[in-house]
Motif scaffolding. Structure first.
Motif, PDB file in Angstrom:
ATOM      1  N   VAL A 263     -11.813  -6.430 -13.253  1.00 59.31           N
ATOM      2  CA  VAL A 263     -12.088  -5.016 -13.468  1.00 59.31           C
ATOM      3  C   VAL A 263     -11.974  -4.283 -12.135  1.00 59.31           C
ATOM      4  N   VAL A 264     -12.530  -4.884 -11.091  1.00 58.14           N
ATOM      5  CA  VAL A 264     -12.515  -4.279  -9.758  1.00 58.14           C
ATOM      6  C   VAL A 264     -11.998  -5.301  -8.750  1.00 58.14           C
ATOM      7  N   ILE A 265     -11.059  -4.887  -7.907  1.00 63.44           N
ATOM      8  CA  ILE A 265     -10.619  -5.688  -6.765  1.00 63.44           C
ATOM      9  C   ILE A 265     -11.040  -4.937  -5.517  1.00 63.44           C
ATOM     10  N   THR A 266     -11.674  -5.626  -4.586  1.00 60.96           N
ATOM     11  CA  THR A 266     -12.145  -4.961  -3.378  1.00 60.96           C
ATOM     12  C   THR A 266     -11.052  -4.924  -2.317  1.00 60.96           C
ATOM     13  N   ALA A 267     -11.119  -3.885  -1.482  1.00 57.26           N
ATOM     14  CA  ALA A 267     -10.174  -3.789  -0.367  1.00 57.26           C
ATOM     15  C   ALA A 267     -10.368  -4.945   0.602  1.00 57.26           C
ATOM     16  N   GLU A 268     -11.590  -5.427   0.715  1.00 58.74           N
ATOM     17  CA  GLU A 268     -11.874  -6.549   1.608  1.00 58.74           C
ATOM     18  C   GLU A 268     -11.145  -7.805   1.138  1.00 58.74           C
ATOM     19  N   GLU A 269     -11.107  -8.031  -0.173  1.00 63.95           N
ATOM     20  CA  GLU A 269     -10.382  -9.178  -0.710  1.00 63.95           C
ATOM     21  C   GLU A 269      -8.892  -9.068  -0.417  1.00 63.95           C
ATOM     22  N   LEU A 270      -8.335  -7.885  -0.622  1.00 66.50           N
ATOM     23  CA  LEU A 270      -6.890  -7.696  -0.462  1.00 66.50           C
ATOM     24  C   LEU A 270      -6.455  -7.608   0.991  1.00 66.50           C
ATOM     25  N   PHE A 271      -7.163  -6.772   1.763  1.00 68.45           N
ATOM     26  CA  PHE A 271      -6.686  -6.408   3.095  1.00 68.45           C
ATOM     27  C   PHE A 271      -7.474  -7.034   4.238  1.00 68.45           C
ATOM     28  N   GLY A 272      -8.632  -7.639   3.946  1.00 66.18           N
ATOM     29  CA  GLY A 272      -9.427  -8.246   4.996  1.00 66.18           C
ATOM     30  C   GLY A 272     -10.711  -7.478   5.271  1.00 66.18           C
ATOM     31  N   PRO A 273     -11.586  -8.039   6.104  1.00 66.44           N
ATOM     32  CA  PRO A 273     -12.915  -7.454   6.346  1.00 66.44           C
ATOM     33  C   PRO A 273     -12.887  -6.054   6.939  1.00 66.44           C
ATOM     34  N   ASP A 274     -11.828  -5.695   7.656  1.00 66.36           N
ATOM     35  CA  ASP A 274     -11.752  -4.349   8.236  1.00 66.36           C
ATOM     36  C   ASP A 274     -11.644  -3.263   7.170  1.00 66.36           C
ATOM     37  N   ALA A 275     -11.314  -3.656   5.953  1.00 64.58           N
ATOM     38  CA  ALA A 275     -11.135  -2.685   4.872  1.00 64.58           C
ATOM     39  C   ALA A 275     -12.356  -2.597   3.958  1.00 64.58           C
TER      40      ALA A 275
END
Length: 317
Positions: A263-275
């Motif tokens: 349902v939700v994908i986090t920016a941290e999962e996709l782009f890394g901790p800086d996101a």
């Protein structure tokens, strides 16, 4: 035989065929939902001893010693293609996880998450043929994605242990591009000093990604925590917009209702901790410019991705 009787028999035959086909599909789906055999999550040092061709896929064959002191010769379940395959020369060593009982397959550990892979080959572990090949991307397409027996259950459903690291659509490139290409954002003001203790209050932005969802289309929205600074928020929105514009991004959500549904994908999962602080949500039609509240639901099958099946609703403030 009269025409009426013939038409009746043809109709009955068609119904029987449809029922049988439906049962076969449902049985296959149920089998795929079952966890893979139990994995020994102790890293072992494996040495490449050769390759084995299998219907257009070149499998890397390795040899290692398991926890019982037995030497195993197995093939990597990770599919490696192109120039990356040259790195698996005979004699090179790699860290792998084997299954608790020999299954003829082993998996590269998280140590090699920066290695591009082209899919997986899990034939005969759950069903006779279970393999997938796609454009090369970093990370494992199995660890953190598929469940293994023995990793626990929640409400009778297997827990998916570990963090997913394999994402389609080149998210790393999107994040890098967004560093120099963010557009100014129009955000609601003022930013509240406090937010509900049971969720994340976010600004809502449009997303180019629309997916088919049965009889209707599923809209997606980019969400950014209201406390994220404007400059970082602009980069998150630009990165999500770039990533969601890639047709391959649809594959990240997984087919409904199988095990890869997000349902939700986090920016941290996709782009890394800086996101950290950014999200993209499907089945979300909240008007851009408004605010949304993300809350976690009762589902706890994914301890390393607690927002995977979060609830998103329009916020009153």
């Amino acid at each position: 035989m009269s025409d009426d009787v013939l038409e009746y028999l043809i109709g009955v035959g068609a119904i029987v065929v449809m029922i049988v086909f439906t049962l076969i599909v449902r049985r296959a789906e149920a089998t795929i939902r079952k966890p893979l055999p139990a994995l020994d999550r102790t890293a072992r040092t494996a040495t490449v001893v050769g390759t084995q061709p299998d219907r257009g896929i070149m499998l890397v064959e390795v040899e290692y010693t398991d926890g019982d002191g037995m030497v195993r010769r197995e093939c990597l379940a990770d599919v490696i293609c192109g120039p990356e395959l040259d790195r698996f020369a005979i004699g090179t060593t790699w860290q792998v996880y084997g299954f608790r009982k020999p299954r003829g397959r082993c998996l590269l550990t998280e140590t090699h998450d920066d290695l591009p892979r082209n899919g997986y080959h899990l034939d005969s572990l759950r069903i006779k043929h279970e393999r997938i090949v796609f454009e090369a991307r970093d990370g494992s397409s199995v660890l953190g994605v598929l469940p293994f027996r023995g990793d626990g259950t929640v409400g009778g459903s297997p827990v998916v242990a570990g963090r997913r690291t394999s994402w389609p659509g080149h998210p790393a490139s999107a994040w890098q591009w967004a560093e120099s290409s963010p557009a100014p954002l129009h955000r609601r003001r003022p930013t509240p000093r406090t937010v509900p203790i049971d969720g994340v209050l976010c600004d809502v932005f449009s997303s180019p990604l629309t997916m088919s969802a049965g009889d209707s289309d599923s809209e997606t929205r980019i969400l950014v925590d209201v406390h994220v600074p404007d400059e970082k928020a602009a980069r998150i929105v630009a990165a999500f917009t770039s990533w969601a514009s890639d047709p391959a991004a649809r594959d990240a959500w997984g087919p409904v209702p199988l095990a890869l549904f997000y349902v939700v994908i986090t920016a941290e999962e996709l782009f890394g901790p800086d996101a950290a602080g950014g999200y993209i949500a499907r089945d979300c039609s909240i008007e851009p410019g408004r605010r949304a509240l993300i809350t976690t639901g009762p589902d706890r099958e994914y301890p390393d991705a607690p927002l995977r099946r979060a609830h998103v609703r329009e916020a009153s403030r």
